[in-house]
Design a protein around this motif. Structure first.
Motif, mmCIF file in Angstrom:
data_model
loop_
_atom_site.group_PDB
_atom_site.id
_atom_site.type_symbol
_atom_site.label_atom_id
_atom_site.label_comp_id
_atom_site.label_asym_id
_atom_site.label_seq_id
_atom_site.Cartn_x
_atom_site.Cartn_y
_atom_site.Cartn_z
ATOM 1 N N VAL A 127 0.812 -1.217 0.000
ATOM 2 C CA VAL A 127 0.000 0.000 0.000
ATOM 3 C C VAL A 127 0.848 1.271 0.000
ATOM 4 C CG1 VAL A 127 -2.000 -1.085 1.082
ATOM 5 C CG2 VAL A 127 -0.213 -0.064 2.524
ATOM 6 N N GLY A 128 2.159 1.146 0.039
ATOM 7 C CA GLY A 128 2.984 2.350 -0.009
ATOM 8 C C GLY A 128 4.407 2.093 0.449
ATOM 9 N N ARG A 129 5.137 3.180 0.558
ATOM 10 C CA ARG A 129 6.516 3.123 1.049
ATOM 11 C C ARG A 129 6.793 4.314 1.943
ATOM 12 N NH1 ARG A 129 10.672 0.494 -3.361
ATOM 13 N NH2 ARG A 129 9.411 -1.348 -3.761
ATOM 14 N N VAL A 130 7.820 4.175 2.754
ATOM 15 C CA VAL A 130 8.283 5.262 3.607
ATOM 16 C C VAL A 130 9.761 5.468 3.339
ATOM 17 C CG1 VAL A 130 8.655 6.053 5.976
ATOM 18 C CG2 VAL A 130 6.593 4.745 5.409
ATOM 19 N N ILE A 131 10.140 6.682 3.001
ATOM 20 C CA ILE A 131 11.550 7.056 2.868
ATOM 21 C C ILE A 131 11.964 7.666 4.204
ATOM 22 C CG2 ILE A 131 13.254 8.425 1.605
ATOM 23 C CD1 ILE A 131 11.240 8.524 -0.729
ATOM 24 N N LEU A 132 12.914 7.046 4.874
ATOM 25 C CA LEU A 132 13.334 7.478 6.214
ATOM 26 C C LEU A 132 14.792 7.915 6.173
ATOM 27 C CD1 LEU A 132 12.749 7.796 9.216
ATOM 28 C CD2 LEU A 132 13.291 5.361 9.516
ATOM 29 N N ARG A 133 15.011 9.203 6.411
ATOM 30 C CA ARG A 133 16.362 9.751 6.383
ATOM 31 C C ARG A 133 17.046 9.590 7.738
ATOM 32 N NH1 ARG A 133 15.215 15.443 3.288
ATOM 33 N NH2 ARG A 133 14.752 16.074 5.426
ATOM 34 N N ALA A 134 18.352 9.786 7.734
ATOM 35 C CA ALA A 134 19.139 9.618 8.960
ATOM 36 C C ALA A 134 18.759 10.636 10.030
ATOM 37 C CB ALA A 134 20.630 9.734 8.637
ATOM 38 N N ARG A 136 15.876 11.348 10.941
ATOM 39 C CA ARG A 136 14.587 10.905 11.456
ATOM 40 C C ARG A 136 13.407 11.564 10.752
ATOM 41 N NH1 ARG A 136 15.544 6.652 12.626
ATOM 42 N NH2 ARG A 136 13.790 6.387 14.028
ATOM 43 N N THR A 137 13.655 12.265 9.655
ATOM 44 C CA THR A 137 12.569 12.811 8.852
ATOM 45 C C THR A 137 12.107 11.736 7.876
ATOM 46 O OG1 THR A 137 13.509 15.022 9.001
ATOM 47 C CG2 THR A 137 11.856 14.671 7.302
ATOM 48 N N ALA A 138 10.812 11.593 7.722
ATOM 49 C CA ALA A 138 10.254 10.543 6.875
ATOM 50 C C ALA A 138 9.290 11.132 5.855
ATOM 51 C CB ALA A 138 9.537 9.487 7.717
ATOM 52 N N LEU A 139 9.226 10.504 4.694
ATOM 53 C CA LEU A 139 8.246 10.839 3.674
ATOM 54 C C LEU A 139 7.399 9.599 3.434
ATOM 55 C CD1 LEU A 139 7.264 13.007 1.606
ATOM 56 C CD2 LEU A 139 8.717 11.862 -0.071
ATOM 57 N N ALA A 154 -0.166 8.368 11.142
ATOM 58 C CA ALA A 154 1.123 7.682 11.211
ATOM 59 C C ALA A 154 1.426 7.328 12.661
ATOM 60 C CB ALA A 154 2.223 8.564 10.634
ATOM 61 N N TRP A 155 2.166 6.220 12.830
ATOM 62 C CA TRP A 155 2.530 5.735 14.160
ATOM 63 C C TRP A 155 4.007 5.378 14.186
ATOM 64 C CZ3 TRP A 155 -1.385 5.850 17.738
ATOM 65 C CH2 TRP A 155 -2.680 5.988 17.222
ATOM 66 N N GLY A 156 4.698 5.848 15.204
ATOM 67 C CA GLY A 156 6.084 5.469 15.387
ATOM 68 C C GLY A 156 6.166 4.130 16.099
ATOM 69 N N LEU A 157 6.959 3.220 15.558
ATOM 70 C CA LEU A 157 7.096 1.887 16.125
ATOM 71 C C LEU A 157 8.475 1.738 16.759
ATOM 72 C CD1 LEU A 157 5.558 -0.276 13.248
ATOM 73 C CD2 LEU A 157 4.395 0.751 15.217
ATOM 74 N N LEU A 175 7.027 13.903 7.775
ATOM 75 C CA LEU A 175 6.924 14.044 9.228
ATOM 76 C C LEU A 175 8.245 13.654 9.862
ATOM 77 C CD1 LEU A 175 6.532 10.828 10.285
ATOM 78 C CD2 LEU A 175 4.299 11.212 9.276
ATOM 79 N N ARG A 176 8.370 13.938 11.161
ATOM 80 C CA ARG A 176 9.596 13.605 11.894
ATOM 81 C C ARG A 176 9.289 12.554 12.950
ATOM 82 N NH1 ARG A 176 14.587 15.731 12.391
ATOM 83 N NH2 ARG A 176 13.995 17.507 11.080
ATOM 84 N N LEU A 177 10.132 11.527 13.003
ATOM 85 C CA LEU A 177 9.952 10.461 13.983
ATOM 86 C C LEU A 177 10.651 10.817 15.292
ATOM 87 C CD1 LEU A 177 9.191 8.821 11.394
ATOM 88 C CD2 LEU A 177 10.302 6.874 12.492
ATOM 89 N N PRO A 178 10.063 10.425 16.420
ATOM 90 C CA PRO A 178 10.786 10.578 17.685
ATOM 91 C C PRO A 178 12.004 9.667 17.699
ATOM 92 C CG PRO A 178 8.732 9.364 17.990
ATOM 93 C CD PRO A 178 8.721 9.863 16.582
ATOM 94 N N PRO A 179 13.027 9.992 18.488
ATOM 95 C CA PRO A 179 14.282 9.213 18.479
ATOM 96 C C PRO A 179 14.087 7.734 18.756
ATOM 97 C CG PRO A 179 14.550 11.257 19.717
ATOM 98 C CD PRO A 179 13.094 11.144 19.408
ATOM 99 N N GLU A 180 13.089 7.389 19.585
ATOM 100 C CA GLU A 180 12.912 5.983 19.947
ATOM 101 C C GLU A 180 12.168 5.175 18.889
ATOM 102 O OE1 GLU A 180 9.760 8.434 22.194
ATOM 103 O OE2 GLU A 180 11.814 8.645 21.448
ATOM 104 N N ALA A 181 11.621 5.832 17.861
ATOM 105 C CA ALA A 181 10.887 5.113 16.814
ATOM 106 C C ALA A 181 11.854 4.582 15.768
ATOM 107 C CB ALA A 181 9.860 6.035 16.166
ATOM 108 N N LEU A 182 11.679 3.322 15.387
ATOM 109 C CA LEU A 182 12.537 2.684 14.392
ATOM 110 C C LEU A 182 11.851 2.532 13.039
ATOM 111 C CD1 LEU A 182 13.994 -0.165 16.649
ATOM 112 C CD2 LEU A 182 14.970 2.100 16.175
#
Length: 205
Positions: A127-134, A136-139, A154-157, A175-182
């Motif tokens: 259903v899609g993809r996520v581009i996750l930069r170093a 912690r910014t994601a598209l 969106a949910w940080g896992l 969006l930006r992920l919190p540090p603890e989200a992988l």
């Protein structure tokens, strides 16, 4: 793979954002549809110029019209249709329609620290993809808009419960992920979002 399905994947192919298996399928299909090589070559040259920091050449005649026509086409999307078209939009943006928006994400795909996560529905559909930069910014790139009366959330896992992030309606969201989200998951929620996921839409594979 039909010619239209190949076209949907060409922007991702040019950006190096396909898995080895998907890349092999595109190359096999290109050998069957040589008329698509001109479009593939134009996209690959543009992506290469961006990666090398070379000022981009003018958009090849007809390429913009082809991309925009596919974006506006009212048809049932293929699994990668909208994602491929979104990547094509980012590529066109970086070629002169706002490099500050498109160029950063395109260049991020060339970085070894950038992750590209596939989102799968509970039924096993892509259903899609996520581009996750170093940083912690994601598209998030999804293959459809949210249904009437619902929004995506969106949910940080990480190691604990899913962390609620932004809600959005369109299938393209940064969006930006919190540090603890992988990783990131996406659910369908009532307007305003929810403290916990209710209807899962896409889980990272």
């Amino acid at each position: 793979m039909s010619p239209e399905e190949v076209r949907d994947l060409l922007p991702l192919y040019a950006l190096g954002a396909l898995s080895p298996e998907e890349r092999s399928r595109v190359e096999e299909a290109l050998s069957r549809y040589p008329e698509l090589w001109a479009e593939a070559k134009a996209l690959m040259e543009a992506a290469s110029q961006l990666a090398e920091g070379v000022p981009p050449a003018p958009i090849p005649p007809g390429l913009e019209a082809k991309v925009m026509a596919r974006i506006r086409a009212l048809r049932r999307p293929s699994p990668w249709g909208w994602v491929g078209r979104a990547a094509a939009v980012l590529l066109l943006l970086a070629l002169g329609y706002g490099a500050f928006l498109g160029g950063g994400w395109l260049l991020a795909l060339r970085e070894p620290t950038t992750q590209v996560l596939t989102l799968m529905s509970p039924q096993g559909e892509v259903v899609g993809r996520v581009i996750l930069r170093a940083d912690r910014t994601a598209l998030v790139l999804l293959n459809r808009s949210s249904p009437r009366g619902k929004v995506f959330q969106a949910w940080g896992l990480g190691g604990g419960d899913p962390m609620p992030l932004s809600t959005f309606r369109l299938p393209l969201k940064s969006l930006r992920l919190p540090p603890e989200a992988l990783a990131i998951a996406v659910s369908l929620e009532p307007p305003g979002g929810s403290p916990k996921p209710t209807t899962l839409f896409g889980l990272p594979r």
